[in-house]
Structure formats: C-alpha cells, structure tokens
Design a protein around this motif. Structure first.
Motif, PDB file in Angstrom:
ATOM      1  N   VAL A  58       0.875  -1.169   0.000  1.00  0.00           N
ATOM      2  CA  VAL A  58       0.000   0.000   0.000  1.00  0.00           C
ATOM      3  C   VAL A  58       0.917   1.225   0.000  1.00  0.00           C
ATOM      4  O   VAL A  58       0.727   2.151  -0.757  1.00  0.00           O
ATOM      5  N   CYS A  59       1.954   1.175   0.836  1.00  0.00           N
ATOM      6  CA  CYS A  59       2.968   2.221   0.707  1.00  0.00           C
ATOM      7  C   CYS A  59       4.309   1.543   0.475  1.00  0.00           C
ATOM      8  O   CYS A  59       4.400   0.334   0.315  1.00  0.00           O
ATOM      9  N   ASN A  60       5.368   2.309   0.501  1.00  0.00           N
ATOM     10  CA  ASN A  60       6.651   1.756   0.057  1.00  0.00           C
ATOM     11  C   ASN A  60       7.548   1.288   1.187  1.00  0.00           C
ATOM     12  O   ASN A  60       8.753   1.159   1.016  1.00  0.00           O
ATOM     13  N   ILE A  61       6.974   1.006   2.344  1.00  0.00           N
ATOM     14  CA  ILE A  61       7.813   0.496   3.428  1.00  0.00           C
ATOM     15  C   ILE A  61       8.144  -0.977   3.183  1.00  0.00           C
ATOM     16  O   ILE A  61       9.157  -1.475   3.610  1.00  0.00           O
ATOM     17  N   GLN A  62       7.242  -1.655   2.472  1.00  0.00           N
ATOM     18  CA  GLN A  62       7.444  -3.051   2.092  1.00  0.00           C
ATOM     19  C   GLN A  62       7.469  -3.973   3.305  1.00  0.00           C
ATOM     20  O   GLN A  62       8.441  -4.696   3.541  1.00  0.00           O
ATOM     21  N   ASP A  63       6.400  -3.952   4.051  1.00  0.00           N
ATOM     22  CA  ASP A  63       6.296  -4.848   5.193  1.00  0.00           C
ATOM     23  C   ASP A  63       5.839  -6.234   4.762  1.00  0.00           C
ATOM     24  O   ASP A  63       5.053  -6.376   3.819  1.00  0.00           O
ATOM     25  N   GLY A  64       6.320  -7.227   5.499  1.00  0.00           N
ATOM     26  CA  GLY A  64       5.896  -8.596   5.230  1.00  0.00           C
ATOM     27  C   GLY A  64       4.478  -8.790   5.734  1.00  0.00           C
ATOM     28  O   GLY A  64       4.159  -8.394   6.854  1.00  0.00           O
ATOM     29  N   ARG A  89       3.334  -7.094  12.298  1.00  0.00           N
ATOM     30  CA  ARG A  89       2.398  -5.960  12.447  1.00  0.00           C
ATOM     31  C   ARG A  89       2.303  -5.154  11.154  1.00  0.00           C
ATOM     32  O   ARG A  89       3.304  -4.865  10.512  1.00  0.00           O
ATOM     33  N   LEU A  90       1.100  -4.781  10.810  1.00  0.00           N
ATOM     34  CA  LEU A  90       0.876  -3.874   9.684  1.00  0.00           C
ATOM     35  C   LEU A  90       0.226  -2.601  10.215  1.00  0.00           C
ATOM     36  O   LEU A  90      -0.425  -2.616  11.246  1.00  0.00           O
ATOM     37  N   CYS A  91       0.358  -1.532   9.444  1.00  0.00           N
ATOM     38  CA  CYS A  91      -0.316  -0.290   9.840  1.00  0.00           C
ATOM     39  C   CYS A  91      -1.756  -0.323   9.315  1.00  0.00           C
ATOM     40  O   CYS A  91      -2.168  -1.270   8.640  1.00  0.00           O
ATOM     41  N   ALA A  92      -2.491   0.724   9.580  1.00  0.00           N
ATOM     42  CA  ALA A  92      -3.901   0.781   9.162  1.00  0.00           C
ATOM     43  C   ALA A  92      -4.013   0.642   7.641  1.00  0.00           C
ATOM     44  O   ALA A  92      -4.911  -0.035   7.129  1.00  0.00           O
ATOM     45  N   LYS A  93      -3.078   1.243   6.928  1.00  0.00           N
ATOM     46  CA  LYS A  93      -3.133   1.166   5.459  1.00  0.00           C
ATOM     47  C   LYS A  93      -2.926  -0.272   5.006  1.00  0.00           C
ATOM     48  O   LYS A  93      -3.628  -0.773   4.131  1.00  0.00           O
ATOM     49  N   GLY A  94      -1.954  -0.928   5.620  1.00  0.00           N
ATOM     50  CA  GLY A  94      -1.657  -2.309   5.244  1.00  0.00           C
ATOM     51  C   GLY A  94      -2.823  -3.234   5.515  1.00  0.00           C
ATOM     52  O   GLY A  94      -3.048  -4.204   4.789  1.00  0.00           O
ATOM     53  N   ASN A  95      -3.581  -2.941   6.570  1.00  0.00           N
ATOM     54  CA  ASN A  95      -4.751  -3.770   6.888  1.00  0.00           C
ATOM     55  C   ASN A  95      -5.891  -3.579   5.894  1.00  0.00           C
ATOM     56  O   ASN A  95      -6.818  -4.384   5.866  1.00  0.00           O
ATOM     57  N   PHE A 221      11.031   4.242   7.522  1.00  0.00           N
ATOM     58  CA  PHE A 221      10.220   3.062   7.283  1.00  0.00           C
ATOM     59  C   PHE A 221       9.325   2.921   8.487  1.00  0.00           C
ATOM     60  O   PHE A 221       9.648   2.225   9.425  1.00  0.00           O
ATOM     61  N   HIS A 222       8.253   3.689   8.497  1.00  0.00           N
ATOM     62  CA  HIS A 222       7.585   3.978   9.764  1.00  0.00           C
ATOM     63  C   HIS A 222       7.057   2.780  10.516  1.00  0.00           C
ATOM     64  O   HIS A 222       7.094   2.782  11.739  1.00  0.00           O
ATOM     65  N   ASN A 223       6.607   1.744   9.845  1.00  0.00           N
ATOM     66  CA  ASN A 223       6.078   0.618  10.624  1.00  0.00           C
ATOM     67  C   ASN A 223       7.193  -0.118  11.377  1.00  0.00           C
ATOM     68  O   ASN A 223       7.154  -0.221  12.605  1.00  0.00           O
TER      69      ASN A 223
HETATM   70  S1  SF4 Z   1       1.929  -2.087   6.470  1.00  0.00           S
HETATM   71 FE1  SF4 Z   1       1.646   0.108   6.296  1.00  0.00          FE
HETATM   72  S2  SF4 Z   1       3.734   0.877   6.450  1.00  0.00           S
HETATM   73 FE2  SF4 Z   1       3.920  -1.258   6.000  1.00  0.00          FE
HETATM   74  S3  SF4 Z   1       4.098  -1.354   3.748  1.00  0.00           S
HETATM   75 FE3  SF4 Z   1       1.933  -1.669   4.287  1.00  0.00          FE
HETATM   76  S4  SF4 Z   1       1.055   0.366   4.147  1.00  0.00           S
HETATM   77 FE4  SF4 Z   1       3.255   0.648   4.276  1.00  0.00          FE
END
Ligand code: SF4
Lengths: 879, 259
Positions: A58-64, A89-95, A221-223
């Motif tokens: 969703v954004c460019n942090i590239q979380d697993g 853990r994911l952020c609200a956007k990732g969820n 990479f905020h998360n």
């Molecule tokens: S979980 Fe949130 S911070 Fe991480 S990649 Fe997805 S949108 Fe970005």
C-alpha cells in the motif's frame, strides 16, 4: 444444596494464600491476538483460512504480510510473523489493502479515449486492439528517435522490468518520481558515505535527534521503525528530540519537540556540530581514521556556525542548541534520523549533509544503537538483458543538474514545453503526476492535455486517477495483491529478500506490469527480427520470479522461489516471541544484528592483486575495494575511496561548497510580516495519492484543514472552522482553518492525500452528488454510511517548482503564502493556479542551477571557482 | 448477510407451455444482450426491426430518435461509449451483483452464483471480454438457459426435470436477481443519457416484476438504486404539527398550559 458462607473479605484473604497454586495451574487459554499470529479463522464456522505470504505495497515500506483467503476472497491482511522487520504488524493502510482489488471503480479493461482529452469519454477495447495501436505508435517513434519514447514511473517495484522495457526500446527517457520524494536526502548522503539512506538503530540507542521526520506515522520506514523507536524509548530509556515545524504525531510523542523555521534544520545541525567541536566532544579517532578531513580542519570550518547564528535563522534558542549538543555528544550510543523535513528545500542536500555530520563527528557510525548503513539484498536478472540505450536523454540526464543523479523529474513539463526533447509516445506507470507534483493540474494537467507536446499517452494503472483521465489509452494494471514482484528493503538491520505473489487471480482483464510490457514488445517484434523479443522470453510472472530467485546462494539451498512462496521472506532469522513482540533465537534471546560493516576485514583472496595507495585506498582492477587503516585491510565505506568524504570534491567542481554548509532560502529572508511558509505532510492512514478511495481509510480521515498557530490566528482574526484563502505567487486555494498551538507561528500546513478531482467516487465523494454515482452496497454498512461531506482541498496547484541545484529535489516546504479570511465570493474547495506563473517560478529556480546567474551569488565562499566553463563534463547517467 | 431480507416463495398455479417458457427465455436473452458486452450491430439491427419496435411500443417502451434515427454503425459506436461510461469506467454503475450489493467486486454473490452455475452444469466461457460470473448479462443468460432446458424437458415429458428447473429459477430469483435488478434498473434509467439504456432499464424492471409475480417469489430488492420517494410526495396520515404529547416544548400551548 451446599451453602458456603464466604464473605468477599475471606475470598481476598484466601486468594493471597492460594496464589502459588494458581500460578502452577496449567494455563489452557491465551489471548488469541498473540497466540494466533500467522493463523486466522472464520468467526462463524471456525475453519482455518488460507494464509498467503506477500509483501505489503500500500505504501513503500514493504512490510511482510499475510493475506487470508476464504472461499476465493481476501478477507483479512495482517503482518507476517516470520518477517524480521515487520514482526507481525501492519499499519492501518496495510490492513486495508484488499479494497484496492475489489474497488468497483477499478479499471478492468483496456480503455481508449473517444472524446477530447479529459472529456471522460471512453470505449472499451480488447488487449489486441490496444497493443496493436501502441505498437504502431512505438514503431513510428523508433524510426524518428528512440528517446522520443518516454516512460515516467511513480511507484515502481517491478524489480527491473521497467528498465528492461525501456532498454529494449532503446530509450533513455525514463523519469521517476524521486525529485518530489527524497532525492536531495539521497544526494546529500551518497557522495559522503555511499548509501542513500541511513538505518538508525533506534532500539538500542540512548539518544535520538530527529530532524523533520514523522517516523511514527509516515516517514520511511515507519512501521518497522516506530516499533524499534518504541523499544528504544520504553526498554532502553532513549531520549527522542524532534525538530519539526509541526507537532506531528512523532513530535508529540518525543521527549522534546523543538519547532524550527522551515528549511533551517541544517543551520541547527551545524550549530550543534559547532558546540560539539568547540567543546572537544567529538570522536577524534573516528574522524581521523575514517573521514577525509582532520579534526583540526573540521574545528576550523565549524567555527562560523555559532548557536547565536543558528538562533537567528531557525528561532531555536542558542541555549537549547548548546544543551542538546552536549546531550547528544555525551550520551552514547546516539543517532540522528531525517526524512523530508531537511531535504525538501532549495538547498536540501546541504541540510542533509549537515545533519549526517552529527553521528559522523561523534563516532556513532555503524555501532550498536547508532547510525548504520542500510542492509539489503539483490537478485539476478533474467538473461539475456537488453543493452543500455545508445544515446543519453536530454531530460533524463539534464546538463544543468549534473549532481542530481536521481533526476529532476518535476521540471519535465517545462523542458518538454520548451522543446528540449521531442516526445512521441509517453507512458506513465503508477504515476499520478497531475496530482502528486508541484503545480499539479496547472502544470502536469496542462502538459498532458496538449496533444502537440504529448501526441500519444498510454497510462498503466488500475485506477482512474487524475493522470488517467487525460490518457489516450489506459492499460489496466493489477493492484499489488495480484502481482508477482521481488522485494528487498533496508527497513531494519537485517537484510532480507521477499516476494509479492498473487493472492487471487487478477480481476477482469487486468495484467501485471511484466506481462503488459512483454505483450507490447511481442506485438512490436512478433517474429523476433527486431532483436527485442528475446529479452521477454518468459511464460508468466512466476516463471520470471524463478529467474530471479532460484539461484541466489543460500536461498537456492533453502528451496529458491518455492521457499519464498511459502514464507514470503528469506532468511527467517528467528521466531516472533508473542510476549515481547521481538524476534528471538532458539534460546529465547532477541536476535542481534551485525554492526561495523566498514570494519569487515578483507580476506587474503580479496587482497590478491590489490595495491594499497598512499591514502590507504586498496585498489583492484582500477576500483577501490577497501581501505588500509592501522595496518588492517578493511572493507570501508562504499565511496570512491572507501572512506567518509566530509569534503565532497565533486561538489566543488560545480562551484558548490564541498564542506558542510547552510544556505538560507533567499525569499525566506525577505518575507513580509503577513507572509508564512506553506508546508505539506503525510498522515498515518493515507499515502500521498492512492488511498482516498480505500473506504476504511477514507472514513478515518477525509479532509485537511490548514493548520495555523493560535498566535497567528489571533493576528489574522481566524478561528478554527473559518473559511480562509491561502495564496501563493502561482495561485490560491480556499479551505478551512484549524487553529491550535501545535505549529510554528510562521507556518501554514496542509496535508496531502485529499481533494481529489478523480480517483473514484469515494475519493471524490461523487456518490453524494451524481446520479450514477450511488454505490448500492446495502450489504456493506461502511459504504452505506458515507456520512462525511468533505473531501478536502489539494494544495499542490499553488506550490511552485523549486529545484535543489545539487540534489534536484522539489522544495516542497519553501512556498511563501499569505493566509486571509475568505472573501464573499470564495467557496470551500476553490483552487486556482496559472501555468504562466508556474513557468515564471521554473525560470526563477533554474537561476540557482550551477549554470544559472544566482549560483555564484549564493556561493561567495567559492569565489575561486572557474565558472560553468571550467567543468569537465562526465558521461551522464544516474545511480 | 445475503439472505437476511424477506423472501417468500409460493407454488406456481399453472405450469407453463414450452412456448411460454421459450418466450420468457427470449426476454432474458434480449436483456442479457444489452449488458453482457457492448451491443453488437446484429443485436441492434434485430431490435430496431419494425416488428420488434412495434412490440416494444405496445408494451409501453418508447425509444427516442437517438436509437431509432441514426445509422447502425454510428449507433453501435455511440452505445459502446455509453456502455463504457455506465459500466466499465470509474464512477459508473457496473451491472455486477457483488458491486451493487456489497460495494466491491467479487464478493459472496460472485462465489455463490459461480457455484450455482457449476451445480447446474454450466461454466462461463470467455466472450470478447472477461466478465464476472455475477454480471447481469451472465445471470440473465443463465436463467434463459434454464428455461430453454425446462421447455425441452417439458416437451420430452421429463416432469422431474421440469420441476427441478422451475425450482432452480425461483431460487435464483429469490437469492440473486430478485435482490438487486429492480433497484439497479431504477438507477440505470436515471443515470443513462441514451434512450436505449433508459428503455432497456425500464424493460428490465417491468420484466423483473412480472417474473417475480409469475414465479410467486416475494423478495426485497436491496440494491441502493431503489427509487427514493421525494419527501414532498409522501402522504402523511396525521398532522405532523399536531402535539403528540404534553411532555415536551412542542406540546405546550402558547400560554404554557399543556394541551
Ligand atoms: S503495512 Fe503500512 S507501512 Fe507497512 S508497507 Fe503496508 S502500508 Fe506501508
């Protein structure tokens, strides 16, 4: 019936005595939240849902992440507990990512424009019709000049496919989005120590200086980083000090928020350095061993940057600077972190350099708890690979910005309008420049509407963004949950390789990037006679991934692509401890990263055939591979001489100051009393342009009033909720005010992500006003309850272009504005800007380029520089 | 979520003749042709044939000159654009059950109808464009095929199959078509700028009502496009200004006494 006569008091007394027994009793239940990481169940039937590991995009942090699929539907997303950076853990956007796939405003078929550009009239065409038309246009363009084929990408995580496509066509006219992102941060750092970003070891730091990064909610990479920051602050009692013009969520959670005047972080950093060097608090051994300057040189250079000088520029009291400098230098380990705050200014590269000097001079480099180099991993490309284009492209290798190795994309419209480069075919890939760039519709909309400048525009996107509305052909790209992509991101101190894999079959007739581009090339070169087809010889996305991953040493033994399909990431460093949320080894201890990468000793094999030069550089095959220090052969830093270049000689060649310095923005110096600086920012539930149509996120936040300080509000007679006009040199907008203490009195702040005039009905709130826009959606209480009426106001139209003459960055936070109460004819959401005024701003910013007339004036200290004519031109090309 | 709305299925009084079944199948197919993909020249030519037009006029459907008075090629082109605007570009109203009822593509209705097709021995075959299983054109074609099979079974005296198929059609209306096409048709008639889709939408709505009456299926249409009755047209059976009780300010008389 038994009748126990026990009072509450008796119960309490007895409980004290029975505590031990209670503790020894087996615990058969655990909180599901921690126990079920990596698993998910249907809440009604309790059947286990299928978990497919992916990398969030969703954004460019590239979380697993893990996508849970039930009966063919993606029902939930959560963090991958095996991912070392994300830690489950994911952020609200990732969820919320699945709403991209299922968005009913998504484009599912190739569309061809039938009316005038932007009129909104389309016809659905088959892929074959689309490819045939595109191939015809490409064929004609190739006959004229391959560089007349341009591709501009926004978020490109294709792993090399976009470059392969353009190299196959022989065009070097590839533009990215980096100059509206963080290019001056990159260019501020790269010549100094090699990498384009730092990896701060927040979890183990004792002191953190944060310059203009909203790390807890939006910055790179905020998360993963906000998790480490919380670890550091809670477990390690680290102190966090944030310099920011705004009380961001990060500033609010810091031990100290120090408001600064926009663009002056560099001056503050230099003054901090002044105190450290003046009081002899530097790490002399580190400076003398690992940099290209001596302590004495540095002390002398920094004498000019006094706290009093910085106070005048930044508004930060000299006493505060003195105190913070001493705290930072004497609390070990310590690190800094920056993001866009310092870098997105006219001289952003100088600001970035000034801030990174702090961990350098205090020897906090590559130590536990310090400022470390990023760790990443690469992957091989499928063979054969097309050669690089024969001719450089004028706009991609712009001669006026030779140090801006990440390009100056935001000036492209003006250069095309000036006729600097003829464009015949223009591709955009996930790039909504009409919304995201300075000038917005007044600049990019104007460019895209002009069929003389852009005769044929192909937009690759899953959504009808502002840019797509102006295309000639739209090719339906897939959202991230339907794509194959290789990944690696230095978002923690452990390197990893990851994968994005389709969780569901792509909807409608959308195709992922590598398939789309392959199909274009196959149409252009059906029999391979043009020599293009051979570079695109793969069956599908999975086949392409096998070429990337099946032969990576280590991963190959673990199973190659099959391992990644199963786990999503490699290596697996340990297990997520549900009690602490940390990754632990088999013994239950938290895993530790490797530090001191520059001190890795070269092996005898590495040294075979190497020559050690007088300055210690270890040369092999004409390249520095290491550096000799104190009799040892180290890997050093990835610079041209393997040490940290505090003095960047290449900058001096172009008349820039090679040493750490600061330049005040000239138009900030001459600001009138009633003028302010407009700054923009990102929030935690939205990214720049692509989340406004995601219903969960839109409901949380959908509007963006302009922030003003209480004092400013009083002076202007503006209260929260008042309609105000924000006017810059290129235009004005009308929005609502939010007046409070959390912002510098000379700053007005408007967040991005809102005020769309395309991107689907939820982003535009079209469902409220247009007869065909109703959702239906009775079964969806969220959509049936779009209770808000306000979609926000987008600020970019009134932000003129500014280009850092070194790093090429847009000066997002340099715009001078006047804020007044709205007039009787002003309506909420009005935005007006003029192309002509934007052109004036473009001409003005070009005067600061090393070839411009203001360059010398801004650099009196470089009086001995021989001028642009003295520069020996090097071959173009970015990093 | 899907079956929460009221559904009532009663036995049908009369069995239908093969002729009637095929006539109904024809309507389903006719309507499917407007939605499955952009209407083709053959389809439009057949619809514009004088007998077909006359029959539709008799039923109360009046197409304007934008449909009847333009060359066929031009009409086909115009309708292809209208199709794209209405159904395949952002901000339109895709004729897809999942999208109408859940606000997103490929949700429960999609998976459910896919399973039903499979159970009945059908699979979606690729046309000019890939479509969702719960796209209106596909759902209508499905019922058309069931009715054709029902007619054939009736002709061959296979009454068990006739009954099974009749139930299948009823169930499909109760669980799918009946839940959204009437509301959707109302929305479409409002949204389109072309008399072809306006009249097709009206036909769809009227035909749906007729089918539901014939099949004796009573089901709430929950599509968000359902007609919204303007407040001014609501007849109130009481005087809203009349005090209801004396417990609030509203119920007080001018001198402060309670009415
Ligand atoms: S979980 Fe949130 S911070 Fe991480 S990649 Fe997805 S949108 Fe970005």
């Amino acid at each position: 019936m038994l009748n126990f006569k026990i009072t509450r008091r008796a119960f309490l007394q007895a409980s004290a005595a029975t505590t031990a027994a209670a503790a020894a009793s087996p615990k058969l239940l655990r909180a599901m939240e921690t126990e079920l990481g990596g698993k998910d169940f249907n809440p009604v039937g309790y059947s286990e849902r299928k978990a497919i590991p992916i990398t969030c995009h969703v954004c460019n942090i590239q979380d697993g992440a893990l996508a849970y699929v039930e009966n063919g539907r993606i029902v939930k997303l959560e963090g991958n507990p095996e991912h070392v950076s994300t830690r489950g853990r994911l952020c609200a956007k990732g969820n919320s990512g699945m709403w991209y796939s299922y968005d009913p405003d998504r484009i599912l078929y190739p569309l061809k424009r039938v009316g005038a550009r932007g009129e909104g009239k389309w016809k659905r065409i088959t892929w074959d019709e689309a490819l045939t038309e595109i191939a015809q246009k490409l064929d004609a363009a190739l006959k004229q000049d391959p560089n007349s084929i341009m591709l501009k990408y926004g978020r490109n995580r294709s792993g090399g496919v976009v470059d392969r496509f353009m190299n196959t066509l022989g065009s070097a006219t590839v533009m990215n989005h980096t100059s509206v992102c963080e290019s001056s941060k990159k260019v501020g750092m790269e010549p100094t120590w090699g990498p384009d970003i730092e990896t701060p070891d927040f979890a183990n730091a004792k002191y953190i200086l944060n310059f203009g990064s909203n790390i807890m909610e939006a910055a790179y990479f905020h998360n993963p980083y906000s998790q480490r920051l919380a670890d550091g602050m809670a477990d390690n009692k680290a102190k966090l000090v944030t310099f920011d013009v705004r009380l961001s969520n990060t500033a609010g959670r810091s031990d100290e928020w120090i408001p600064v005047f926009p663009g002056t972080d560099g001056a503050v950093a230099l003054a901090l350095g002044h105190v450290i060097l003046r009081d002899d608090l530097q790490d002399s051994d580190f400076i003398e061993t690992w940099t290209n300057v001596t302590v004495a040189e540095l002390k002398e250079h920094y004498q000019q940057f006094t706290p009093e000088w910085a106070e005048k520029l930044s508004g930060v009291p000299a006493a505060t600077i003195e105190r913070i400098a001493r705290e930072f230098a004497t609390t070990k380990p310590a690190t800094t972190y920056t993001y866009r705050g310092p870098a997105k200014h006219l001289y952003g590269s100088y600001n970035e350099k000034a801030t990174m000097m702090l961990p350098i001079m205090t020897g906090n480099i590559e130590v536990r708890g310090g400022y470390c180099m990023p760790r990443g991993m690469g992957w091989p490309q499928p063979q054969p690979e097309p050669p690089k284009p024969a001719k450089p492209s004028w706009i991609a290798d712009h001669p006026d910005y030779p140090l801006a190795h990440h390009k100056v994309s935001h000036l492209t419209p003006f250069w095309i309008a000036e006729g600097k480069q003829k464009i015949n075919v223009y591709f955009s890939y996930q790039d909504n420049a009409v919304y995201t760039n300075p000038g917005s519709d007044a600049v990019w909309g104007k460019l895209y509407r002009d069929e003389k400048l852009i005769p044929f525009y192909v937009c690759m996107t899953p959504f009808m963004g502002e840019e797509a509305t102006l295309a000639d052909i739209i090719l339906p790209d897939c959202p991230y949950l339907e794509r194959w992509e290789p990944e690696s991101m230095p978002n923690s101190l452990w390197p990893w390789l990851g994968i994005r894999q389709p969780v569901i079959k792509s909807l409608g007739e959308s195709r992922e990037n590598r398939i789309m581009m392959r199909d274009i090339i196959h149409k252009l070169d059906p029999d391979g006679k043009r020599g293009m087809k051979k570079y695109w010889d793969f069956k599908d996305g999975e086949d392409y991934m096998r070429h990337h991953f099946d032969n990576v040493p280590g991963l190959k033994e673990a199973g190659g692509l099959n391992f990644l399909k199963k786990h999503g990431v490699w290596p697996i460093y340990g297990k997520l401890d549900p009690a602490t949320g940390k990754i632990v080894d088999k013994t239950g201890r938290e895993i530790q990263p490797e530090y001191g990468l520059h001190k890795k000793e070269l092996s005898a094999a590495d040294m075979t055939g190497a020559v050690v030069e007088k300055n210690g550089a270890i040369m092999k095959n004409g390249k520095a591979v290491g550096v000799q220090r104190k009799g040892k052969n180290y890997a050093g830093f990835p610079t041209h001489d393997r040490i940290i270049n505090v003095r960047v000689d290449e900058w001096a060649e172009y008349g820039f100051n090679p040493m750490p310095t600061f330049k005040q923005i000239p138009w900030h110096r001459t600001m009138r009393d009633d003028e302010m600086i407009l700054t923009t920012y990102k929030i935690n539930v939205h990214k720049q342009s692509r989340t406004s149509a995601v219903k969960w996120l839109a409901e949380i936040m959908h509007s963006n009033p302009v922030w003003l300080n209480t004092e400013t509000g009083k002076k202007l007679g503006i209260k929260t909720g008042d309609l105000v006009r924000v006017e810059s040199a290129v235009g004005y907008l009308v929005t609502k005010a939010y007046v409070f203490e959390g912002i510098h009195p000379k700053v007005a702040a408007i967040s991005t992500a809102f005020g769309h005039w395309a991107y689907g009905r939820l982003a535009q709130l079209k469902l409220k006003t247009e007869k065909g826009g109703a959702w239906g959606a009775q079964d969806d209480p969220d959509l049936n309850n779009v209770w808000w009426e306000d979609k926000g106001v987008h600020p970019n139209q009134i932000i003129p272009v500014v280009a850092d003459p070194i790093g090429g960055s847009q000066g997002w936070y340099d715009t001078v504005v006047k804020v007044t109460k709205a007039g009787p004819n002003d309506k909420y959401g009005d935005v007006k800007a003029s192309w002509e005024k934007h052109v004036e701003a473009f001409k003005e910013t070009m005067r600061y380029a090393y070839t411009g007339d203001l360059h010398r004036k801004m650099h009196p200290e470089m009086a001995s520089w021989g001028g642009p004519g003295s520069v020996k031109h090097k071959e173009g090309g970015g990093h | 979520m899907q079956n929460q709305n009221a559904v009532l299925i009663e036995p049908m009084e009369d069995s239908l003749s093969p002729l009637e079944l095929r006539a109904r199948a024809g309507y389903y197919q006719l309507l499917a042709g407007a939605f499955a993909e952009e209407p083709g020249c053959d389809y439009l030519a057949a619809l514009r044939a004088p007998e077909a037009m006359a029959a539709l006029v008799d039923l109360g459907f009046q197409f304007d000159a934008d449909f009847t008075g333009v060359p066929l090629d031009e009409l086909q082109d115009t309708l292809a654009c209208e199709y794209a605007t209405l159904f395949t570009t952002s901000g339109g109203c895709p004729p897809v059950e999942s999208s109408r009822l859940t606000g997103r593509f490929q949700q429960e209705p999609f998976h459910d109808v896919k399973a039903i097709y499979q159970h009945c021995g059908f699979a979606l075959q690729p046309g000019k464009f890939a479509v969702f299983e719960d796209q209106l054109g596909v759902e209508l074609s499905f019922v058309a095929a069931l009715l054709e099979n029902q007619a054939a079974a009736l002709e061959s005296g296979d009454m068990a199959t006739v009954k099974r198929l009749e139930k299948e059609v009823k169930r499909f209306w109760a669980t799918h078509l009946g839940r959204w096409v009437r509301g959707y048709a109302t929305l479409l008639a409002r949204a389109t700028e072309h008399s072809f889709y306006r009249e097709i939408a009206r036909l769809l709505r009227d035909f749906a009502e007729a089918e539901l009456a014939l099949l004796k299926v009573r089901v709430d249409d929950v599509d968000g496009g359902r007609e919204v009755v303007p407040k001014s047209e609501i007849e109130v059976l009481f005087n809203p200004d009349e005090p209801v009780c004396g417990g609030c300010e509203h119920g007080k008389t001018q001198n402060g006494a309670y009415a």
